[in-house]
Design a protein around this motif. Structure first.
Motif, PDB file in Angstrom:
ATOM      1  N   SER A 131     -29.254  35.755 -34.907  1.00  0.00           N
ATOM      2  CA  SER A 131     -27.841  35.781 -34.525  1.00  0.00           C
ATOM      3  C   SER A 131     -26.972  35.321 -35.674  1.00  0.00           C
ATOM      4  N   THR A 132     -27.487  34.381 -36.476  1.00  0.00           N
ATOM      5  CA  THR A 132     -26.735  33.925 -37.659  1.00  0.00           C
ATOM      6  C   THR A 132     -26.582  35.069 -38.654  1.00  0.00           C
ATOM      7  N   VAL A 133     -27.672  35.803 -38.872  1.00  0.00           N
ATOM      8  CA  VAL A 133     -27.606  36.949 -39.794  1.00  0.00           C
ATOM      9  C   VAL A 133     -26.584  37.966 -39.276  1.00  0.00           C
ATOM     10  N   ARG A 134     -26.623  38.209 -37.973  1.00  0.00           N
ATOM     11  CA  ARG A 134     -25.680  39.181 -37.397  1.00  0.00           C
ATOM     12  C   ARG A 134     -24.238  38.692 -37.514  1.00  0.00           C
ATOM     13  N   LEU A 135     -24.048  37.402 -37.251  1.00  0.00           N
ATOM     14  CA  LEU A 135     -22.680  36.858 -37.302  1.00  0.00           C
ATOM     15  C   LEU A 135     -22.134  36.960 -38.735  1.00  0.00           C
ATOM     16  N   SER A 159     -21.494  40.539 -39.609  1.00  0.00           N
ATOM     17  CA  SER A 159     -20.345  41.158 -38.929  1.00  0.00           C
ATOM     18  C   SER A 159     -19.067  41.068 -39.762  1.00  0.00           C
ATOM     19  N   THR A 160     -19.059  40.165 -40.751  1.00  0.00           N
ATOM     20  CA  THR A 160     -17.864  40.050 -41.601  1.00  0.00           C
ATOM     21  C   THR A 160     -17.922  41.027 -42.768  1.00  0.00           C
ATOM     22  N   GLY A 161     -19.059  41.736 -42.881  1.00  0.00           N
ATOM     23  CA  GLY A 161     -19.240  42.659 -44.016  1.00  0.00           C
ATOM     24  C   GLY A 161     -19.755  41.933 -45.245  1.00  0.00           C
ATOM     25  N   ALA A 162     -20.253  40.700 -45.053  1.00  0.00           N
ATOM     26  CA  ALA A 162     -20.731  39.901 -46.200  1.00  0.00           C
ATOM     27  C   ALA A 162     -21.933  40.556 -46.872  1.00  0.00           C
ATOM     28  N   ASN A 163     -22.165  40.178 -48.113  1.00  0.00           N
ATOM     29  CA  ASN A 163     -23.321  40.677 -48.863  1.00  0.00           C
ATOM     30  C   ASN A 163     -24.606  40.361 -48.077  1.00  0.00           C
ATOM     31  N   PRO A 164     -25.462  41.367 -47.853  1.00  0.00           N
ATOM     32  CA  PRO A 164     -26.640  41.159 -47.000  1.00  0.00           C
ATOM     33  C   PRO A 164     -27.618  40.091 -47.503  1.00  0.00           C
ATOM     34  N   TYR A 165     -27.687  39.908 -48.827  1.00  0.00           N
ATOM     35  CA  TYR A 165     -28.606  38.874 -49.344  1.00  0.00           C
ATOM     36  C   TYR A 165     -28.088  37.494 -48.929  1.00  0.00           C
ATOM     37  N   ASP A 224     -22.717  49.087 -50.851  1.00  0.00           N
ATOM     38  CA  ASP A 224     -21.808  49.558 -49.817  1.00  0.00           C
ATOM     39  C   ASP A 224     -22.604  49.540 -48.516  1.00  0.00           C
ATOM     40  N   VAL A 225     -22.299  48.578 -47.637  1.00  0.00           N
ATOM     41  CA  VAL A 225     -23.145  48.380 -46.448  1.00  0.00           C
ATOM     42  C   VAL A 225     -23.130  49.577 -45.502  1.00  0.00           C
ATOM     43  N   LYS A 226     -22.169  50.458 -45.678  1.00  0.00           N
ATOM     44  CA  LYS A 226     -22.133  51.642 -44.800  1.00  0.00           C
ATOM     45  C   LYS A 226     -22.890  52.827 -45.413  1.00  0.00           C
ATOM     46  N   ASN A 227     -23.420  52.647 -46.603  1.00  0.00           N
ATOM     47  CA  ASN A 227     -24.174  53.716 -47.257  1.00  0.00           C
ATOM     48  C   ASN A 227     -25.665  53.538 -46.950  1.00  0.00           C
ATOM     49  N   PRO A 228     -26.284  54.513 -46.223  1.00  0.00           N
ATOM     50  CA  PRO A 228     -27.681  54.346 -45.789  1.00  0.00           C
ATOM     51  C   PRO A 228     -28.654  54.111 -46.951  1.00  0.00           C
TER      52      PRO A 228
END
Ligand code: CMC
Length: 435
Positions: free
Chosen positions: A244-248, A251-257, A153-157
């Motif tokens: 910027s690619t990682v941020r873009l 920004s969609t909420g994609a899996n961080p890996y 859950d990307v919003k969970n620290p």
């Protein structure tokens, strides 16, 4: 007009609108143009994002005209001289330098996360022996998403921290595994008793004597120091193409890996992180100092696509402070190993001649971080096609810090630029037999 606004006037209609200016802690203030379409019905056109601030960030600051690079406010020169790479990784992620206990804990946590799942390790078996290590890195890092999706859950620290430390820990293991696969040697497991850089060198060269002082026990601290320095210098560079690619993607909420795999893909290009590999290939192509003028002429020829790799930078228009540090380290590493690398001599000659040339002076083209880093990597026995992988290991700390920062914001708009459409105007379909 208020002091802190920019007035825009449409010369056709005479309409004028003020757009608020925001002061930066350091560097240029920014104008908030989000109302432009609403007010004038037009978009801003800025291909390559030359003047567009895509986000607010508190991580890294660059002053390209004065050759300044700060991580969380600290000058790169001071961090490079005094810090361990993990200290810098902690700083980028957390915003403050760690104390002794925090650093020990962080080191342990990263070491603990450096082990990879056996099933992931087996992914390497699917790659041909001569696959480029960057191709393996993109694939295997992206595949981490298949292993870690439940507690994501990307919003969970807590989840975010787990993900950040996993990525930093596993990157060097995956990177070293891609090299071992390419030379057909068995995978070397990470060790808890070694520092991040020692561990990486051990996983790369275990039992091959390039880095050991005492048979295969004692890793040469001088080489560890050089690697540590290179990793620090490459750790972050604000909103560059891969970040910027990682941020873009993030920004969609994609899996961080998967987002970091996207960053690795963007880094690979020769205009970005692939430049270090391209520099060595270019030096090999030039061959001797006698050929330097010919290649400088090629680089200046507008009809020739050849560029001096490792020269020029979108932001640095004076000097790249990282290049200054690396150049000095090149001397130290080569004199220590008593290697008279002809590539280094050639690089010095190329640098000297280019810096005297009006073409490079007028365009403010200086050696960048990648011009000399490859020579150090070569002295560390890192093969040329692993150079960009080395960059990726270091930059993962920056990517993760930016992803983390973005996820910490209460709301992140999806990254979605507009365009200047230049295709056909509306037209009607014509059936195939009438075309
Ligand atoms: N060799 C010859 N000419 C160059 C070079 C170069 N390396 N770099 C820029 N120029 C010229 C370019 O042709 C243009 O000339 P003109 O004004 O006559 O058209 C002018 O300088 C401006 O170049 P640009 O491409 O508009 O500049 P940019 O800011 O878009 O590109 C760059 C920056 C780094 C992509 C470019 O300098 C380049 O391709 N350098 C070589 C690749 C390289 O070393 N990349 C690593 C960058 S540092 C590591 C990282 O952070 O990724």
């Amino acid at each position: 007009m208020a002091n802190d606004a920019l007035l825009i006037k449409h010369t056709g209609t005479g309409k004028e609108v003020e757009y608020p200016l925001t002061k930066a802690v350091l560097g240029a203030e920014t104008v908030d143009m989000r109302g432009l379409y609403r007010d004038f019905g037009c978009f801003s056109y800025d291909p390559g994002y030359m003047i567009t601030a895509s986000c607010k960030s508190a991580i890294t600051y660059i002053d390209g005209d004065r050759g300044i690079l700060l991580y969380r406010g600290y000058p790169i020169e001071q961090l490079a001289e005094h810090c361990d790479f993990m200290e810098v990784a902690y700083l980028l992620l957390k915003g403050e330098l760690p104390n002794k206990d925090q650093l020990r804990e962080f080191n342990l946590e990263i070491a603990d996360r450096s082990i990879i799942h056996e099933a992931l390790r087996k992914f390497f078996d699917g790659f041909h022996y001569d696959a480029h290590p960057m191709a393996m890195l993109v694939g295997v890092v992206g595949s981490l998403a298949a292993f870690y999706h439940r507690e994501m859950d990307v919003k969970n620290p807590e989840h975010r921290w787990l993900c950040a430390t996993r990525l930093i820990g596993k990157l060097s293991t995956i990177a070293a595994a891609s090299y071992r696969h390419s030379i057909g040697r068995p995978f070397v497991y990470p060790r808890m008793d070694l520092s991040y850089c020692e561990n990486f060198l051990n996983m790369m060269f275990s039992r091959s004597a390039q880095i050991y002082i005492d048979q295969d026990h004692y890793i040469d601290p001088f080489l560890v120091k050089a690697l540590n320095l290179l990793f620090i210098l490459h750790a972050d560079h604000e909103q560059n193409a891969s970040t910027s690619t990682v941020r873009l993607a993030g920004s969609t909420g994609a899996n961080p890996y998967a987002c970091i795999a996207a960053g690795i893909a963007a880094l690979w290009g020769p205009a970005h992180g692939g430049a270090n590999e391209a520099v060595l290939n270019m030096l090999a192509q030039i061959g001797t100092a006698a050929n330097v003028p010919k290649f400088i002429a090629k680089a200046k020829d507008p009809n020739d696509t050849f560029r001096l790799m490792g020269f020029g930078h979108r932001v640095y228009k004076n000097f790249d402070p990282r290049a200054t540090i690396i150049r000095k380290t090149c001397y130290e590493v080569l004199s220590r190993s008593q290697t008279n690398d002809p590539m280094f001599e050639l690089a010095l000659s190329l640098e000297e001649q280019a810096l005297k040339d009006p073409y490079f002076i007028e365009r403010k083209l200086y050696p960048n971080v990648d011009f000399y880093s490859g020579i150090i990597y070569k002295a560390l026995s890192i093969p040329v096609d692993m150079f960009t992988v080395m960059f990726a290991i270091a930059r993962t700390t920056g990517w993760v810090a930016h992803w983390y920062e973005m996820m910490d914001e209460p709301a992140t708009p999806i990254g979605r630029p507009r365009q200047l459409y230049v295709g056909p105007a509306r037209r009607d379909f014509v059936p195939i037999y009438q075309r």
